[in-house]
Design a protein around this motif. Structure first.
Motif, PDB file in Angstrom:
ATOM      1  N   LEU A   1       0.454  -0.515  -7.174  1.00 27.80           N
ATOM      2  CA  LEU A   1       1.312   0.579  -7.608  1.00 27.80           C
ATOM      3  C   LEU A   1       1.952   0.238  -8.949  1.00 27.80           C
ATOM      4  O   LEU A   1       2.087  -0.930  -9.312  1.00 27.80           O
ATOM      5  N   SER A   2       2.386   1.248  -9.663  1.00 26.83           N
ATOM      6  CA  SER A   2       3.145   1.014 -10.890  1.00 26.83           C
ATOM      7  C   SER A   2       4.614   0.883 -10.515  1.00 26.83           C
ATOM      8  O   SER A   2       5.154   1.700  -9.774  1.00 26.83           O
TER       9      SER A   2
ATOM     10  N   GLY B   1       7.269   1.560  -5.965  1.00 34.19           N
ATOM     11  CA  GLY B   1       6.005   1.691  -6.669  1.00 34.19           C
ATOM     12  C   GLY B   1       5.497   3.120  -6.602  1.00 34.19           C
ATOM     13  O   GLY B   1       5.636   3.797  -5.577  1.00 34.19           O
ATOM     14  N   LYS B   2       4.916   3.606  -7.705  1.00 38.06           N
ATOM     15  CA  LYS B   2       4.358   4.954  -7.753  1.00 38.06           C
ATOM     16  C   LYS B   2       2.840   4.858  -7.628  1.00 38.06           C
ATOM     17  O   LYS B   2       2.193   4.075  -8.331  1.00 38.06           O
ATOM     18  N   CYS B   3       2.298   5.628  -6.702  1.00 39.84           N
ATOM     19  CA  CYS B   3       0.863   5.600  -6.429  1.00 39.84           C
ATOM     20  C   CYS B   3       0.085   6.365  -7.501  1.00 39.84           C
ATOM     21  O   CYS B   3       0.426   7.509  -7.827  1.00 39.84           O
TER      22      CYS B   3
ATOM     23  N   ASN C   1       5.897   7.862  -3.920  1.00 40.94           N
ATOM     24  CA  ASN C   1       6.698   6.663  -4.150  1.00 40.94           C
ATOM     25  C   ASN C   1       6.787   5.839  -2.857  1.00 40.94           C
ATOM     26  O   ASN C   1       6.955   6.385  -1.766  1.00 40.94           O
ATOM     27  N   THR C   2       6.728   4.500  -2.999  1.00 39.22           N
ATOM     28  CA  THR C   2       6.793   3.576  -1.862  1.00 39.22           C
ATOM     29  C   THR C   2       7.719   2.418  -2.208  1.00 39.22           C
ATOM     30  O   THR C   2       7.552   1.791  -3.269  1.00 39.22           O
TER      31      THR C   2
ATOM     32  N   VAL D   1       1.760  -5.456  -8.597  1.00 42.70           N
ATOM     33  CA  VAL D   1       2.102  -4.145  -9.184  1.00 42.70           C
ATOM     34  C   VAL D   1       1.518  -4.081 -10.591  1.00 42.70           C
ATOM     35  O   VAL D   1       1.169  -5.108 -11.195  1.00 42.70           O
TER      36      VAL D   1
ATOM     37  N   SER E   1       0.834  -1.204   0.000  1.00 38.33           N
ATOM     38  CA  SER E   1       0.000   0.000   0.000  1.00 38.33           C
ATOM     39  C   SER E   1       0.868   1.251   0.000  1.00 38.33           C
ATOM     40  O   SER E   1       2.011   1.237   0.478  1.00 38.33           O
ATOM     41  N   CYS E   2       0.331   2.314  -0.548  1.00 34.86           N
ATOM     42  CA  CYS E   2       1.067   3.585  -0.613  1.00 34.86           C
ATOM     43  C   CYS E   2       1.335   4.096   0.805  1.00 34.86           C
ATOM     44  O   CYS E   2       0.428   4.168   1.633  1.00 34.86           O
TER      45      CYS E   2
END
Length: 320
Positions: free
Chosen positions: A261-262, A272-274, A280-281, A319, A251-252
């Protein structure tokens, strides 16, 4: 390297408790000697089934050149092995015959060998690139007896006497049997014709055996490509991950959105980008199985997986 410890257990029966302690003692000596070795894999207390038969193995050693089974035997008092390899023991000042633990270990080894050869492709396959099969490897057995027992092997056949050892000397005879040539023994290495496994192959074979234990959790929790960090170049193909691994959602960390996320790669690893807030996470997170923080994110094609260095679990990361 110790891939499976002796599981802790309690027993109300005195003799059963003594047997458990003996196995724990031998496991202790194996751990002290080989816990940091990349050439020796130790699997304690495992069960193998093949062709309707089952073998309960106290200690299995998988090393560069083959396989060794160590049978732990708790014996209080005196043991005599005669010319025929038959065993006699004293218990409460009474003498009686007993089954030969050497013969028991030989039967276990024969079943293990049949099991491995019958599954040669799955055990070594094209993934490892091994040119020689499993039949030509070294196969040996030893019996580790309680340190406070008295062993009379003066009349025992040499092939039996040489396999009997007290617990504290078990790694000495194993080292002699495995016979790793020192780096300066160039001549010995040149004339050593034993086919060998490399570190990745040893781990692959060990995990195959663990996954196929009868009636144990390892049969479902381990994946043949689960290897420690030092062997991280081995990455599971997408088909394997889809079949064997669960999926975890990262999760973000900014807005707690659970939408996948991407995935991207950055200076500090995969993240990952929300799609909701644009934050970003990191994709790396503690293991969902054992909560270990020493995990690693790997990528194969478009598939991201989280690998745990503690319990060897593999989890697919959701993802985009």
């Amino acid at each position: 390297m110790i891939l499976k410890e002796k599981a802790p257990s309690n027993a109300s029966c005195v003799r059963l408790a003594a047997g458990i302690k003996q196995e724990q003692d031998v496991a202790f000596y194996l751990r002290r000697a080989y816990r940091n070795s990349e050439k020796v894999m130790v699997l304690n207390d495992i069960s193998i089934e093949h062709d309707g038969e089952r073998a309960q193995i106290d200690h299995l050693i998988i090393y560069t050149y083959g396989f060794i089974i160590v049978e732990s035997k708790s014996i209080r008092g005196q043991v005599i092995v005669n010319e025929e390899g038959e065993w006699i023991r004293s218990y409460n000042n009474k003498w009686s015959g007993m089954p030969s633990p050497i013969k028991q270990a030989e039967l276990q080894l024969a079943l293990l060998r049949q099991f491995l050869i019958a599954n040669t492709y799955d055990v070594i396959g094209t993934f490892l690139g091994i040119q020689q099969g499993l039949g030509a490897r070294c196969y040996d057995v030893f019996c580790a007896i309680s340190s406070d027992s008295i062993i009379d092997r003066s009349r025992a056949p040499q092939e039996v006497a040489s396999r009997l050892v007290k617990s504290e000397f078990v790694t000495d005879v194993l080292d002699k049997t495995m016979d790793f040539k020192k780096f300066y023994q160039v001549v010995g290495k040149v004339f050593d014709s034993r086919p060998g496994f490399n570190a990745k192959e040893l781990m692959h074979i060990s995990n195959f055996i663990l996954r196929h234990q009868s009636g144990t959790a390892e049969a479902t929790n381990l994946n043949p490509f689960n290897v420690p960090k030092s062997y991280s170049s081995v990455t599971p193909p997408p088909s394997t991950v889809n079949h064997d691994a669960n999926t975890t959602v990262v999760s973000c960390k900014h807005c707690s959105d659970t939408t996948p996320l991407s995935a991207h790669s950055g200076r500090y690893g995969y993240y990952g980008k929300c799609g909701n807030c644009g934050g970003n996470t990191p994709l790396k997170k503690p293991c969902s199985t054992c909560n270990n923080k020493e995990t690693e994110v790997k990528k194969r094609g478009n598939v991201f997986t989280l690998h745990c260095d503690s319990c060897y679990s593999v989890t697919r990361i959701a993802v985009k």
